[in-house]
Structure formats: C-alpha cells, structure tokens
Write a protein that holds these residues in place. Sequence first.
Motif, PDB file in Angstrom:
ATOM      1  N   GLU A 230       0.805  -1.227   0.000  1.00  0.00           N
ATOM      2  CA  GLU A 230       0.000   0.000   0.000  1.00  0.00           C
ATOM      3  C   GLU A 230       0.837   1.277   0.000  1.00  0.00           C
TER       4      GLU A 230
ATOM      5  N   ILE B  20       4.600   0.061  -8.318  1.00  0.00           N
ATOM      6  CA  ILE B  20       3.205  -0.265  -8.627  1.00  0.00           C
ATOM      7  C   ILE B  20       3.032  -0.461 -10.133  1.00  0.00           C
TER       8      ILE B  20
ATOM      9  N   HIS C 252      -8.463   5.511  -1.866  1.00  0.00           N
ATOM     10  CA  HIS C 252      -7.329   4.825  -2.488  1.00  0.00           C
ATOM     11  C   HIS C 252      -7.834   3.621  -3.275  1.00  0.00           C
TER      12      HIS C 252
ATOM     13  N   ASN D 293      -7.199   0.080  -4.964  1.00  0.00           N
ATOM     14  CA  ASN D 293      -6.262  -1.035  -4.762  1.00  0.00           C
ATOM     15  C   ASN D 293      -5.541  -1.335  -6.079  1.00  0.00           C
ATOM     16  N   GLU D 294      -4.495  -0.563  -6.314  1.00  0.00           N
ATOM     17  CA  GLU D 294      -3.845  -0.605  -7.631  1.00  0.00           C
ATOM     18  C   GLU D 294      -3.058  -1.870  -7.918  1.00  0.00           C
ATOM     19  N   ASP D 295      -2.818  -2.679  -6.890  1.00  0.00           N
ATOM     20  CA  ASP D 295      -2.145  -3.945  -7.183  1.00  0.00           C
ATOM     21  C   ASP D 295      -3.135  -4.937  -7.802  1.00  0.00           C
TER      22      ASP D 295
ATOM     23  N   HIS E 172      -1.249   4.487  -3.252  1.00  0.00           N
ATOM     24  CA  HIS E 172      -2.173   4.116  -4.333  1.00  0.00           C
ATOM     25  C   HIS E 172      -3.029   5.326  -4.723  1.00  0.00           C
TER      26      HIS E 172
END
Length: 430
Positions: free
Chosen positions: A8, A15, A254, A256-258, A315
Amino acid sequence: MYYQPDIETASHEQIRAWQSERLVKQVRHVWDNVPYYRQKMEEKGLTPDDIQSVDDLHKLPFLTKDDLRECYPYGLLAKPLSECVRIQSTSGTTGKRVVAFYTQHDVDLWEDCCARALMATGATKEDVVQVAYGYGLFTGGAGMHGGSHKAGCLTLPMSSGNTDRQLQFMVDLGATVLCCTPSYAEYLAESIHERGLRDQIKLKAGIFGAEAWSEEMRRDIEKNLGLKAYDIYGLTEISGPGVAFECEAQAGMHINEDHFIAEIIDPDTGEVLPEGSKGELVFTCITKEAFPLIRYRTRDICVLTRKSCPCGRTHVKMSKPMGRSDDMLIVKGVNVFPSQIEAVLIEQGYPANYQIVVDRVNHSDTLEVMVEMTPEIFSDSLGKITDMEKSLVSALKAMLGIYAKVKLVAPKSITRSEGKAVRIIDKRKI
Ligand code: DLL
C-alpha cells in the motif's frame, strides 16, 4: 494482517511494474479463455503481443454493461465453472442482471481489499463489526463480512433492515464499526436518537458506500452516531466493495492498484484523460481469474489524483463519484435503470410515456412511477385503476427488486418536453 505497507505504500514505479507484469499475463489469460474478448481484440488488429506494459493499455477495447448483457450469463467467464465457487449479482440495463463469477482466489483477493478498508479505519481484532449491508446477491454484505473475518474482527452478520434488532445487537454486543449504506446509517442514527440510546452506543468508525453521499451527510452521521465516517467504493462487475476505500485523511478513496488499473476517459470520445481531469472511471482487473474485465467502463464520473496522502498510502485516489455518464439511479442502494421500467410498462401493454420521481423522505429513498394511459386504456379503466396500479407495482417489484409506487395518469397529462423527454425527476439533495 491486512494493512500491507509493502504494497500500500510502494513507490509509483513499483506499482507500475506490478501492473505491467500482471496486465500482460491477464491479457493472455483472457485471449486464451474468453472468445468474445479475443474477437474484440482481433477486430482492432491486436494480439496479446501488442500489450507489453501499462503503456499499451489504451490500445485495448472497452467493455460496457451492453457487453455483459450480450454475454449473459457465461460469455465472459475465463475459468471453467467447476473452478468457480461464488456468484454475486446486480441489476443490469433491461432486466438481464449482471452476474459476476469468483474462484476461491477471487473471493480471497476481494476480501483482502475489504480487510484493507477496515484496517484503514484503525480496526483491529479487538473490534466488533456490524455488517448491515444486504447479504445475498448484493456484494455489500458478503464483501465486508469476508473482510471483517480477515481483519480478525468479531463479525455481526446482520444484513440490512430490522432496525430494532440492529440496535439491540449494537448495544448488547458493543459494536465498534458499522458497515452499511450512508442512508441507512442516517436512519439508524435517527432511530437511536428516538429511543434515547445514544449513550449506550460504542461505535467509533463507519464504512459507508454503495451510493452517493455528500460531505454534509458525512458530518451529520459523524455527529449523530459519534463515529468517524469513511467512504468505500466498488461495483459488482469489478468484485464489489473495496475496489477503493478512504483512509484517515477522508479526502478521496485509495484504489487497490495492485489488483485494479484505473483510467479516466472522456465519456463521449473514449480518449484517456490526464491525471486530475474529470471523466468516466474505467477499470482493468489484473489479478482476478474467473471474471477479469478489461477496460470496463463504470459510467461513474470522477477525478483521480496521485498527490501524496498523509496516511502514507501511495495508491492513486479517486474522488467521490460526481454523477454518471448513463441514466442509472441508485434507489435504496439498488441500481435502477429507466429502461427496466420502460420494459415492464411495454410488456404490460402501456405506452412508454412515464416519469420517474425519486425523493428522500425520513432518510429513506422513495420511488414513484407516473404512467400515462392511452385513451383506450383510460376509457377502459373506470373502477379498475387500483387493480391496474397494483399489478404494475408487482411487475416492477419483480424487475427491480424494490417497491415503486405507481400512479396511472390521464392521457397527455405528463408534460411534454421540447427536447429529450424528462424521464427522471430526482429530488434528493446529494
Ligand atoms: O454498490 C458495491 C458496494 C457495496 C460498494 C457496498 C460499497 C459498499 P453495485 O450494486 O454493483 O455495487 O453498484 C455499483 O454503485 O458503479 C456507483 O455508481 C455506486 N457506488 C458504489 N459505491 C459508491 C460510493 C456496489 N461510495 C455502483 N459513492 C457504482 C457513490 C457509489 N457511488
């Protein structure tokens, strides 16, 4: 632990590296397993080799709710059904529901996202989480329930409604975190006030989403329930709640860009817009197995920002949705499309001349449909209006899943507009 600082608070470069690697894999997975999307790629002259990193994302075709309808129910499934363990669902545009499939891995990652949302409010295993989102096909209950388990909290699986029981458990079991729609939170606050229970409530955080709510509503809820109110965003197609969530800064959610790559596009041209522009939010699922939508157009209008956040999370943040680029309404947390109402009217033999009035009375949404009769129906209707209205109410309930008041009105009594018909009057102040 589901606050995962290594993920995070990772650098932007890290990322992007994860996203590129996962995107390349995901496009190959979809190409191999979803003939519908493969054909869409072929129509653009693309093969998986054209996608080498996130920089190539813009080349890929979009998916929309229309594609979901066309592919209903299994056409976008990327794993054998035997590997799926769950479906969740929400309303679609004209009666066909959106059906999303999950493998165990998909359920796990979804619950991880919801656990992150809980941890961002400071929740620990000492907390008692009252989940008052609906359980069932709607993703709210299931998602927050799973997230609460993962975060190690004591979970009260209340589902929505039954306010007396909600309040009894809230008091007796000392709930500290409340998860429900913001309008239900307002209603609960009012009920607590009426029953004089305020001193017995131990809530410290609330995670409210699934519908639009204003900063003014946030302040009211915080004051009346004595908690800090956090926004949470998500949609069934992309997994459910937890696609994005607020941290202690309470200034944007935010993403969750993963797991999800977010883009903002111009809803008219489809062109990708630079950071900070207002436009339609588009998601690509890079870790899901069963229902991995690529460049899915959410129709939610918002802004993305990478400005640094005091919480330390890196993120990207999305603003609260500011509206939609289609005509979907959210009434009592349920997605309602005018086209669904129109389909019922036509099926029941009425002309498609109607007006939908949405309002909020005592913190609860109301839906009324005014339906114009033809002169023939009108002259036939003497003494039968109530029955005719009742039968429309039940047909609408079957289609939408919620009660809509129906009022049959005389021919030509709905004001004609000179341009586009005014189908929706939304009196709620959000
Ligand atoms: O509403 C998932 C959810 C459940 C989110 C519980 C948060 C909490 P759907 O029923 O598929 O899924 O509806 C998705 O709801 O495209 C938005 O238009 C709207 N929406 C969801 N969260 C928010 C929010 C769930 N925080 C649609 N603010 C989305 C404004 C929201 N609108």
